[in-house]
Motif scaffolding. Structure first.
Motif, PDB file in Angstrom:
ATOM      1  N   LEU A 195      24.179  20.623   7.981  1.00 23.95           N
ATOM      2  CA  LEU A 195      24.834  19.505   7.299  1.00 23.95           C
ATOM      3  C   LEU A 195      24.275  18.195   7.849  1.00 23.95           C
ATOM      4  O   LEU A 195      24.438  17.891   9.037  1.00 23.95           O
ATOM      5  CB  LEU A 195      26.349  19.571   7.507  1.00 23.95           C
ATOM      6  N   PHE A 196      23.605  17.433   6.975  1.00 22.33           N
ATOM      7  CA  PHE A 196      22.986  16.170   7.372  1.00 22.33           C
ATOM      8  C   PHE A 196      23.789  15.001   6.806  1.00 22.33           C
ATOM      9  O   PHE A 196      24.267  15.059   5.677  1.00 22.33           O
ATOM     10  CB  PHE A 196      21.547  16.089   6.870  1.00 22.33           C
ATOM     11  N   VAL A 197      23.929  13.951   7.612  1.00 15.27           N
ATOM     12  CA  VAL A 197      24.677  12.763   7.212  1.00 15.27           C
ATOM     13  C   VAL A 197      23.768  11.551   7.273  1.00 15.27           C
ATOM     14  O   VAL A 197      22.801  11.510   8.047  1.00 15.27           O
ATOM     15  CB  VAL A 197      25.916  12.545   8.112  1.00 15.27           C
ATOM     16  N   SER A 198      24.075  10.563   6.435  1.00 12.72           N
ATOM     17  CA  SER A 198      23.341   9.299   6.453  1.00 12.72           C
ATOM     18  C   SER A 198      24.324   8.172   6.214  1.00 12.72           C
ATOM     19  O   SER A 198      25.346   8.350   5.535  1.00 12.72           O
ATOM     20  CB  SER A 198      22.253   9.285   5.379  1.00 12.72           C
TER      21      SER A 198
ATOM     22  N   LEU B   7      18.879  13.986  15.233  1.00 15.34           N
ATOM     23  CA  LEU B   7      20.023  13.825  16.114  1.00 15.34           C
ATOM     24  C   LEU B   7      21.133  14.775  15.682  1.00 15.34           C
ATOM     25  O   LEU B   7      21.271  15.068  14.486  1.00 15.34           O
ATOM     26  CB  LEU B   7      20.530  12.389  16.089  1.00 15.34           C
ATOM     27  N   VAL B   8      21.926  15.224  16.618  1.00 21.23           N
ATOM     28  CA  VAL B   8      23.020  16.147  16.300  1.00 21.23           C
ATOM     29  C   VAL B   8      24.269  15.765  17.071  1.00 21.23           C
ATOM     30  O   VAL B   8      24.206  15.292  18.201  1.00 21.23           O
ATOM     31  CB  VAL B   8      22.600  17.613  16.605  1.00 21.23           C
ATOM     32  N   ARG B   9      25.403  15.927  16.397  1.00 19.98           N
ATOM     33  CA  ARG B   9      26.695  15.771  17.065  1.00 19.98           C
ATOM     34  C   ARG B   9      27.440  17.093  16.938  1.00 19.98           C
ATOM     35  O   ARG B   9      27.600  17.621  15.852  1.00 19.98           O
ATOM     36  CB  ARG B   9      27.507  14.680  16.378  1.00 19.98           C
TER      37      ARG B   9
ATOM     38  N   ALA C 267      26.920  12.849   2.965  1.00 16.92           N
ATOM     39  CA  ALA C 267      26.655  14.107   3.662  1.00 16.92           C
ATOM     40  C   ALA C 267      26.098  15.118   2.684  1.00 16.92           C
ATOM     41  O   ALA C 267      26.506  15.161   1.521  1.00 16.92           O
ATOM     42  CB  ALA C 267      27.939  14.643   4.295  1.00 16.92           C
ATOM     43  N   GLN C 268      25.147  15.931   3.150  1.00 15.98           N
ATOM     44  CA  GLN C 268      24.514  16.920   2.277  1.00 15.98           C
ATOM     45  C   GLN C 268      24.063  18.118   3.091  1.00 15.98           C
ATOM     46  O   GLN C 268      23.485  17.979   4.163  1.00 15.98           O
ATOM     47  CB  GLN C 268      23.304  16.309   1.564  1.00 15.98           C
ATOM     48  N   HIS C 269      24.333  19.303   2.581  1.00 16.55           N
ATOM     49  CA  HIS C 269      23.818  20.517   3.191  1.00 16.55           C
ATOM     50  C   HIS C 269      22.341  20.674   2.829  1.00 16.55           C
ATOM     51  O   HIS C 269      21.971  20.596   1.662  1.00 16.55           O
ATOM     52  CB  HIS C 269      24.593  21.746   2.713  1.00 16.55           C
ATOM     53  N   ARG C 270      21.505  20.877   3.844  1.00 19.26           N
ATOM     54  CA  ARG C 270      20.110  21.175   3.601  1.00 19.26           C
ATOM     55  C   ARG C 270      19.965  22.660   3.247  1.00 19.26           C
ATOM     56  O   ARG C 270      20.874  23.451   3.519  1.00 19.26           O
ATOM     57  CB  ARG C 270      19.273  20.846   4.858  1.00 19.26           C
TER      58      ARG C 270
ATOM     59  N   ALA D 123      31.597  20.267  12.302  1.00 17.21           N
ATOM     60  CA  ALA D 123      30.462  20.192  13.224  1.00 17.21           C
ATOM     61  C   ALA D 123      29.664  21.492  13.154  1.00 17.21           C
ATOM     62  O   ALA D 123      30.202  22.535  12.769  1.00 17.21           O
ATOM     63  CB  ALA D 123      30.969  19.937  14.633  1.00 17.21           C
ATOM     64  N   PRO D 124      28.371  21.448  13.517  1.00 19.30           N
ATOM     65  CA  PRO D 124      27.628  20.266  13.957  1.00 19.30           C
ATOM     66  C   PRO D 124      27.133  19.430  12.781  1.00 19.30           C
ATOM     67  O   PRO D 124      26.916  19.946  11.683  1.00 19.30           O
ATOM     68  CB  PRO D 124      26.447  20.867  14.714  1.00 19.30           C
ATOM     69  N   LEU D 125      26.958  18.135  13.039  1.00 21.14           N
ATOM     70  CA  LEU D 125      26.403  17.210  12.058  1.00 21.14           C
ATOM     71  C   LEU D 125      25.016  16.779  12.529  1.00 21.14           C
ATOM     72  O   LEU D 125      24.792  16.570  13.721  1.00 21.14           O
ATOM     73  CB  LEU D 125      27.302  15.975  11.911  1.00 21.14           C
ATOM     74  N   HIS D 126      24.100  16.626  11.578  1.00 17.09           N
ATOM     75  CA  HIS D 126      22.728  16.247  11.889  1.00 17.09           C
ATOM     76  C   HIS D 126      22.359  14.980  11.126  1.00 17.09           C
ATOM     77  O   HIS D 126      22.913  14.692  10.066  1.00 17.09           O
ATOM     78  CB  HIS D 126      21.757  17.365  11.484  1.00 17.09           C
ATOM     79  N   THR D 127      21.391  14.252  11.663  1.00 19.36           N
ATOM     80  CA  THR D 127      20.797  13.134  10.939  1.00 19.36           C
ATOM     81  C   THR D 127      19.365  12.958  11.415  1.00 19.36           C
ATOM     82  O   THR D 127      18.999  13.445  12.496  1.00 19.36           O
ATOM     83  CB  THR D 127      21.599  11.836  11.118  1.00 19.36           C
ATOM     84  N   VAL D 128      18.553  12.280  10.620  1.00 20.05           N
ATOM     85  CA  VAL D 128      17.153  12.020  10.969  1.00 20.05           C
ATOM     86  C   VAL D 128      16.905  10.525  10.902  1.00 20.05           C
ATOM     87  O   VAL D 128      17.305   9.863   9.933  1.00 20.05           O
ATOM     88  CB  VAL D 128      16.188  12.753  10.015  1.00 20.05           C
TER      89      VAL D 128
END
Length: 263
Positions: free
Chosen positions: A47-50, A261-263, A39-42, A72-77
């Motif tokens: 907050l983006f997760v992979s 995507l976001v949760r 997880a990393q803050h942009r 939350a919220p969590l994001h990913t690409v």
């Protein structure tokens, strides 16, 4: 270090989700690492997760553990063509927030028709590396404030370059600007670390529809072409019709699409 055991079904041992650092997790199956999560803050605060996992079980349990521990919220690409990965994130409760098209942009301005794209009278293009840093930071801040007051900066492409808090210009040498004698009206950022990428092109709201963006783009592409790069890349959000029209109007080709995507 935090660990969470789960019944596996993959072996007689339990799959163990291990938090190995503040924002890093491992999935272990019989002491073998079968997945990693990060997880990393942009820079924009999101907050983006992979997750990189060998199989669905490891992915699902990593996603569950990370979602339980992260705010939350969590994001990913994801690459939209990666159907399996997209489905895995959907199982974890993530939903599509936006689509971003990746374009390949020809740099030959005679092909793009930008060879005649000159800035309006009284405006000059200052090449990358020659901009006044204080004026550059001022126009960048003003543009960001305008975007934030309108659609919100979170609607812009996710920027991944690390920077100190509040510093939106990481490397001033990457920016060319449209200038008048007393201020800057717009900017374009091009990075060529791996392949030429147009990361940002923006103009102050009251200076738009004067051909400044086209002039900036023409300058950047011509510079790349003279440096031996036949093509550049850029990303445009699906809802940014003006951006898509600008690039498609000069012969840029959409090559792929990413989903945020976001949760």
């Amino acid at each position: 270090m935090n660990t969470t055991p789960f019944p596996s079904g993959l072996s007689e041992d339990a799959v163990v989700i291990t938090r190995v650092a503040d924002r890093q997790w491992h999935a272990l199956d019989d002491d073998l690492v079968v997945g990693r999560g990060h997880a990393q803050h942009r820079p924009d605060g999101r907050l983006f997760v992979s997750i990189d996992a060998w199989h669905d079980t490891a992915f699902d349990r990593l996603a569950a553990a990370m979602s339980a521990h992260l705010p939350a919220p969590l994001h990913t690409v994801v690459d939209e063509a990666d159907v399996e990965l997209t489905a895995a994130w959907r199982r974890a409760g993530f939903r599509v927030r936006r689509r971003e098209w990746e374009y390949v942009v020809p740099t030959d301005t005679q092909f793009t028709g930008l060879d005649a794209a000159l800035p309006p009278r009284g405006v000059t293009i200052v090449p990358a590396g020659q901009a006044d840093e204080s004026l550059l930071r001022a126009v960048d801040r003003a543009i960001r404030d305008e975007v934030e007051a309108a659609v919100g900066w979170q609607s812009m492409p996710a920027e991944v370059i690390p920077r100190s808090e509040g510093d939106t210009i990481v490397d001033p040498s990457k920016y060319a600007v449209a200038a008048t004698p007393d201020r800057y009206l717009g900017l374009i950022r091009v990075v060529t670390a791996i392949r030429p990428r147009i990361g940002l092109i923006a103009v102050l709201a009251d200076e738009r529809r004067r051909g400044i963006a086209r002039a900036l783009l023409a300058h950047a592409l011509e510079t790349l072409h003279h440096s031996g790069f036949p093509e550049a890349w850029t990303e445009v959000q699906e809802s940014n019709r003006a951006g898509s029209a600008l690039f498609e109007g000069i012969g840029a080709r959409p090559m792929s699409s990413n989903l945020e995507l976001v949760r």
